[in-house]
Design an enzyme around this catalytic site. Structure first.
Site, PDB file in Angstrom:
ATOM      1  N   GLY A  47       0.832  -1.194   0.000  1.00 37.90           N
ATOM      2  CA  GLY A  47       0.000   0.000   0.000  1.00 37.90           C
ATOM      3  C   GLY A  47       0.858   1.232   0.000  1.00 37.90           C
ATOM      4  CB  THR A  48       3.415   2.503  -0.921  1.00 38.30           C
ATOM      5  OG1 THR A  48       4.227   3.654  -0.904  1.00 38.30           O
ATOM      6  CG2 THR A  48       3.961   1.574  -1.965  1.00 38.30           C
TER       7      THR A  48
END
Lengths: 202, 347
Positions: B130-131
């Site tokens: 998640g980035t």
């Protein structure tokens, strides 16, 4: 998704592969060269998991070069194909490589040859072969239009027909393809078929 | 049993992990040749140059090739060179023979429902990448940008994570995936790069550094590492950018974006990209792409940091909170009211 196919003609063998590097829905790169020049007269077109593809084909390339250094003569195409199959087979039950390979080679004595090597270490000498979803379209095209001893122009025409069919019928068709040829003058890149231009690095 | 080895010569050009010739010399075990190539190739990719030669070779062979030790192990070899010091390799030749006989172990926790505990543990560390990180090459060098949010499922654990890792003064790595994995292996890569510099009296190229990292990650394939990183740097050949991930893939390119917000960032990046951007324009493009990704992706947010890698090394250009960027790009306008609720008198 990765389309690789090839055929043998009159004194040459030709392989074409798509050039997309894909990660789930994202296309990271559309000019990734998947056909490695194994040595002066051999080509390996590989498709499969990205890490395995690069690592395994480099491994084969270095061992083929080693053989030449040790023995002073290069491996024949059939020997290189059998070596490749052997490596895949040995690793199969422990640490399998998920790579499908079309090995195209030219020997002075026996002429051009094409070997179909599966990820589970199947080996067949063939006149035309294909891997991936594109094979559903290119195999029948090649079956219909192929005949023994095609000239380079006829073969390229057939390759282009296959690429066109893949582009129009495959739902996630790769935009770009690279075509490489091996004949008595050696293994080299023949052409790119691009429909999406990738920004080229400096 | 394996091959007997004695200390004698070292790899010709002193570069580890990159030499291309593997020579297997066999004492008595000719029939093991095929697996020897395999083992030696894998081995050669992982260990620093050991001073070895193979028993039974002629002097001319010794001069021509690089030599490796054949471990008779047939299992996958881990690259634990990041966890051991180089000194231990020289003294412990007998231990190398048997390979990694004693595996590292740890005590299991005391619990009634061990399977349930395992499931929960796996869920907690499950990689979600998640980035949003991105990097691109342009005329002046390489621009690298990333957000700074760390999320554990739906919980935002931090808004100020450094996702651009400084490997050395002229190379940057980006973090996507497991934070610990990325930080550790980038640090390890920095060590290897410095060792290369000391051994060869010249800086390692971006190609070499990314290949080192890719080989390490490939050897740990299938073991749960989660790394999706870009190695950006400037070397003798100019700017270099490689994408390396924990599945073992390594791609050379001009534009990459990695993470859950990457499709959003790609859209903005691809449409605004030109090779001949100036440094300010490129920084603004990178910042804007990160902002748009954080706007749409819940797992990206925090601060959009932008770094520039040029001929003199990297430099941090900016770090802006994406909330503030939003109001900068889309200032609040007083909007017309369509319908107004009016008090009706005498109801």
């Amino acid at each position: 998704m990765e389309c690789v196919f090839g055929l043998v003609g009159n004194g040459f063998a030709i392989v074409a592969a798509d050039t997309s590097a894909v990660h789930s829905i994202l296309v990271h790169k559309s000019n990734e060269d998947k056909i490695m020049i194994l040595d002066s007269h051999k080509l390996i077109a590989a498709s499969g998991e990205p890490g395995d593809r690069v690592q395994f084909t480099e491994y084969i390339q270095k061992n083929v070069a080693l053989y030449q250094f040790r023995n002073g003569i290069p491996l024949t195409a059939v020997a290189a194909a059998n070596f490749t199959r052997g490596e895949l087979a040995t690793a199969l039950r422990k640490n399998p490589y998920f790579v499908n390979i079309l090995l195209a080679g030219y020997d002075k004595e026996t002429g051009p040859s094409l070997y179909y090597i599966d990820y589970i270490a199947t080996l067949h000498k063939v006149e035309k072969g294909a891997f991936g979803y594109g094979s559903y379209f290119s195999l029948s095209m090649m079956d219909r239009h192929f005949h023994s001893g095609m000239s380079v122009e006829e073969a390229i025409d057939l390759v282009d027909k296959c690429i066109l069919e893949i582009r129009s019928r495959l739902v996630v068709a790769p935009p770009n393809f690279v075509i490489k040829i091996v004949d008595k003058d050696g293994a080299r890149e023949y052409a790119w078929r691009e429909s999406v231009k990738e920004a080229v690095a400096v | 049993m394996g091959i007997r080895a004695i200390l004698s010569s070292h790899l010709p050009n002193g570069q580890f992990g990159r030499h291309s010739l593997c020579l297997a010399a066999v004492g008595r075990e000719h029939k093991k040749l095929p697996t020897l190539y395999f083992d030696i190739y894998r081995f050669s990719k992982q260990f620093p140059p050991l001073l070895l030669s193979i028993f039974g070779l002629s002097a001319s062979d010794l001069c021509s090739f690089s030599f490796l030790f054949n471990l008779s192990l047939k299992i996958m070899k881990l690259d634990t060179s990041g966890l051991e010091s180089a000194a231990s390799l020289f003294g412990a030749s007998s231990e190398l023979f048997d390979g990694f006989a004693t595996a590292p172990s740890f005590e299991l926790p005391v619990t009634n429902d061990f399977d349930g505990f395992q499931k929960e543990a796996i869920q907690m560390v499950k990689p979600a990448k998640g980035t949003t990180t991105l990097a691109f090459i342009f005329k002046e060098g390489v621009m690298v940008a990333a957000d700074s949010r760390a999320s554990m499922g739906g919980y935002i654990s931090s808004q100020s994570v450094k996702k651009i890792i400084e490997i050395n003064p002229y190379m940057l790595g980006t973090m996507a995936g497991g934070a610990a994995d990325c930080q550790f292996w980038h640090r390890n890569l920095g060590i290897k790069c410095r060792l290369h510099e000391l051994a060869n009296k010249r800086r390692i190229s971006v190609t070499g550094a990314s290949k080192l990292l890719a080989n390490i990650l490939y050897s740990y394939r299938g073991m749960g590492l989660s790394v999706g990183t870009m190695i950006a740097g400037w070397d003798e050949t100019g700017p270099g950018l490689y994408y390396v991930d924990s599945e073992g893939g390594r791609l050379k390119g001009t534009r990459f974006s990695v993470g859950s917000g990457s499709p959003y960032a790609y859209g903005v990046l691809d449409s605004g990209y030109r090779y001949d951007l100036s440094i300010e324009e490129a920084a603004e493009l990178a910042r804007r792409a990160i902002y748009h990704a954080t706007f749409r992706d819940g797992a990206s947010g925090g601060v959009a940091s932008v770094y520039y890698v040029g001929p003199n090394g990297w430099k941090k250009l900016s770090g802006d909170d994406v909330g503030e960027l939003h109001y900068k790009y889309y200032p609040v306008m007083p909007s017309t009211v369509e319908q107004e609720m009016v008090e009706v008198s005498g109801a």
